[in-house]
Design a protein around this motif. Structure first.
Motif, short mmCIF file in Angstrom:
data_model
loop_
_atom_site.label_atom_id
_atom_site.label_comp_id
_atom_site.label_asym_id
_atom_site.label_seq_id
_atom_site.Cartn_x
_atom_site.Cartn_y
_atom_site.Cartn_z
N THR A 123 56.52 72.01 1.63
CA THR A 123 57.30 70.79 1.81
C THR A 123 56.45 69.69 2.45
OG1 THR A 123 59.30 72.12 2.09
CG2 THR A 123 59.39 69.84 2.87
N TYR A 124 56.57 68.52 1.86
CA TYR A 124 55.88 67.34 2.38
C TYR A 124 56.82 66.16 2.21
CZ TYR A 124 53.02 63.13 2.33
OH TYR A 124 52.52 61.87 2.57
N TYR A 125 56.91 65.33 3.27
CA TYR A 125 57.68 64.09 3.21
C TYR A 125 56.76 62.92 3.52
CZ TYR A 125 61.54 67.35 3.80
OH TYR A 125 62.40 68.40 3.66
N ARG A 126 57.00 61.82 2.85
CA ARG A 126 56.25 60.61 3.16
C ARG A 126 56.50 60.26 4.63
NH1 ARG A 126 57.88 56.38 -1.12
NH2 ARG A 126 56.20 55.22 -0.11
N PRO A 127 55.48 59.71 5.30
CA PRO A 127 55.58 59.48 6.75
C PRO A 127 56.82 58.71 7.20
CG PRO A 127 53.33 59.18 6.03
CD PRO A 127 54.15 59.37 4.78
N HIS A 128 57.25 57.71 6.45
CA HIS A 128 58.39 56.89 6.91
C HIS A 128 59.71 57.65 6.88
CE1 HIS A 128 58.90 56.20 2.55
NE2 HIS A 128 60.15 55.89 2.85
N LEU A 129 59.76 58.82 6.26
CA LEU A 129 61.00 59.60 6.20
C LEU A 129 61.09 60.67 7.28
CD1 LEU A 129 61.19 59.94 2.33
CD2 LEU A 129 62.74 58.63 3.81
N ARG A 130 59.99 60.93 7.96
CA ARG A 130 59.99 61.96 8.99
C ARG A 130 60.82 61.50 10.19
NH1 ARG A 130 53.56 62.50 8.42
NH2 ARG A 130 53.57 63.15 6.24
N GLY A 131 61.63 62.41 10.70
CA GLY A 131 62.46 62.09 11.86
C GLY A 131 63.71 61.28 11.54
N THR A 132 64.04 61.14 10.26
CA THR A 132 65.20 60.34 9.86
C THR A 132 66.42 61.19 9.49
OG1 THR A 132 64.61 60.34 7.51
CG2 THR A 132 63.67 58.57 8.90
N GLY A 133 66.29 62.50 9.50
CA GLY A 133 67.36 63.38 9.04
C GLY A 133 67.19 63.76 7.58
N PHE A 134 66.19 63.20 6.91
CA PHE A 134 65.96 63.52 5.50
C PHE A 134 65.66 65.01 5.31
CE2 PHE A 134 63.41 63.57 1.55
CZ PHE A 134 64.32 62.96 0.70
N ASN A 135 64.88 65.59 6.20
CA ASN A 135 64.55 67.02 6.10
C ASN A 135 65.82 67.87 6.15
OD1 ASN A 135 62.70 69.41 6.20
ND2 ASN A 135 63.69 69.65 8.18
N ARG A 136 66.71 67.58 7.06
CA ARG A 136 67.95 68.36 7.16
C ARG A 136 68.74 68.28 5.87
NH1 ARG A 136 72.92 67.27 7.40
NH2 ARG A 136 72.60 65.06 7.83
N ARG A 137 68.82 67.09 5.28
CA ARG A 137 69.58 66.93 4.04
C ARG A 137 68.94 67.67 2.88
NH1 ARG A 137 69.43 61.78 6.17
NH2 ARG A 137 68.26 60.92 4.43
N VAL A 138 67.61 67.59 2.79
CA VAL A 138 66.90 68.30 1.72
C VAL A 138 67.06 69.81 1.88
CG1 VAL A 138 64.59 68.87 0.83
CG2 VAL A 138 65.24 66.48 1.18
N LYS A 139 66.85 70.31 3.10
CA LYS A 139 66.96 71.75 3.32
C LYS A 139 68.39 72.24 3.05
CE LYS A 139 62.71 72.80 4.60
NZ LYS A 139 61.99 71.55 4.61
N ALA A 140 69.40 71.46 3.44
CA ALA A 140 70.79 71.83 3.17
C ALA A 140 71.02 71.93 1.66
CB ALA A 140 71.76 70.84 3.80
N MET A 141 70.52 70.96 0.91
CA MET A 141 70.66 70.97 -0.55
C MET A 141 70.00 72.22 -1.14
SD MET A 141 69.06 68.12 -3.18
CE MET A 141 67.39 68.34 -2.54
N LEU A 201 53.78 61.46 -7.29
CA LEU A 201 53.72 62.45 -6.21
C LEU A 201 52.33 62.46 -5.58
CD1 LEU A 201 55.14 64.53 -4.52
CD2 LEU A 201 54.59 66.25 -6.26
N ARG A 202 51.28 62.35 -6.39
CA ARG A 202 49.92 62.29 -5.85
C ARG A 202 49.79 61.10 -4.90
NH1 ARG A 202 47.22 61.06 -10.04
NH2 ARG A 202 46.82 63.14 -10.87
N SER A 203 50.36 59.97 -5.29
CA SER A 203 50.32 58.77 -4.46
C SER A 203 51.09 58.97 -3.16
CB SER A 203 50.89 57.59 -5.24
OG SER A 203 50.90 56.44 -4.46
N ALA A 204 52.25 59.61 -3.23
CA ALA A 204 53.04 59.88 -2.02
C ALA A 204 52.29 60.81 -1.08
CB ALA A 204 54.40 60.48 -2.41
N CYS A 205 51.65 61.82 -1.63
CA CYS A 205 50.90 62.78 -0.81
C CYS A 205 49.66 62.15 -0.18
CB CYS A 205 50.52 64.01 -1.63
SG CYS A 205 51.91 65.07 -2.06
#
Length: 186
Positions: free
Chosen positions: A94-112, A26-30
């Motif tokens: 909440t933090y997402y790795r840059p390559h996941l931003r704008g992919t719909g990943f946030n919507r899926r995580v928030k729904a979960m 996680l430190r590496s991802a951040c």
């Protein structure tokens, strides 16, 4: 409310409770986006990661999760300020790795996370966003969260910036109706 601490699985995502086994990944991802931490109230860049994650997870009203896209660490998010008596919590940190931003990943995580919170008896989920963070504000609107107002000079961030916070919320009886209007992932 014990289930708020348990692992979750959603559509193309999952969340595991943060443990020290996740710390290095996680430190590496951040560390992939050092500039983003300037608009966060708490920094998780390499210089501040350990102190920040320890403070976050030591608060008994918080539950912090490492997010995964498949088997790959994708970022983090938390249930914050869990208040069983009021049946309210915040989803934040909440933090997402840059390559996941704008992919719909946030919507899926928030729904979960919303599904879990509401299934555990939470009636109101809040989201607090720095006024400068236009991307997160847009994401909240796409999710169907209601913008309830602006908390002026709400907090002083780690940089010394006096932050205005935009408050959004979703109520249990608004979900999943709110998600039906959200843009589907592609």
């Amino acid at each position: 409310m014990t289930a708020l601490s348990e692992a979750m699985t959603g559509e193309g995502c999952r969340a595991e409770p943060f443990t020290d086994d996740h710390r290095d990944a996680l430190r590496s991802a951040c560390a992939e986006d050092r500039d983003i931490w300037a608009i966060y109230s708490t920094p998780f860049d390499p210089d501040h990661f350990d102190a920040s994650i320890d403070k976050l997870r030591l608060n008994p009203a918080n539950r912090t999760f490492v997010l995964f896209d498949g088997e790959e660490p994708a970022g983090m998010s938390s249930f914050l300020g869990i208040d069983p008596e009021r049946q309210v919590l915040e989803i934040g940190g909440t933090y997402y790795r840059p390559h996941l931003r704008g992919t719909g990943f946030n919507r899926r995580v928030k729904a979960m996370m919303l599904e879990r919170a509401f299934a555990c008896g939470i009636r109101r989920v809040e989201f607090r966003v720095d006024r400068r963070n236009l991307r997160s504000q847009a994401a909240m609107k796409k999710l169907g969260a209601v913008r309830e107002g602006l908390l002026r000079q709400d907090r002083i961030t780690w940089t010394g910036h006096v932050r205005d916070t935009v408050l959004f919320a979703i109520l249990r009886d608004e979900w999943p109706v709110a998600s039906a209007s959200a843009t589907p992932a592609r």
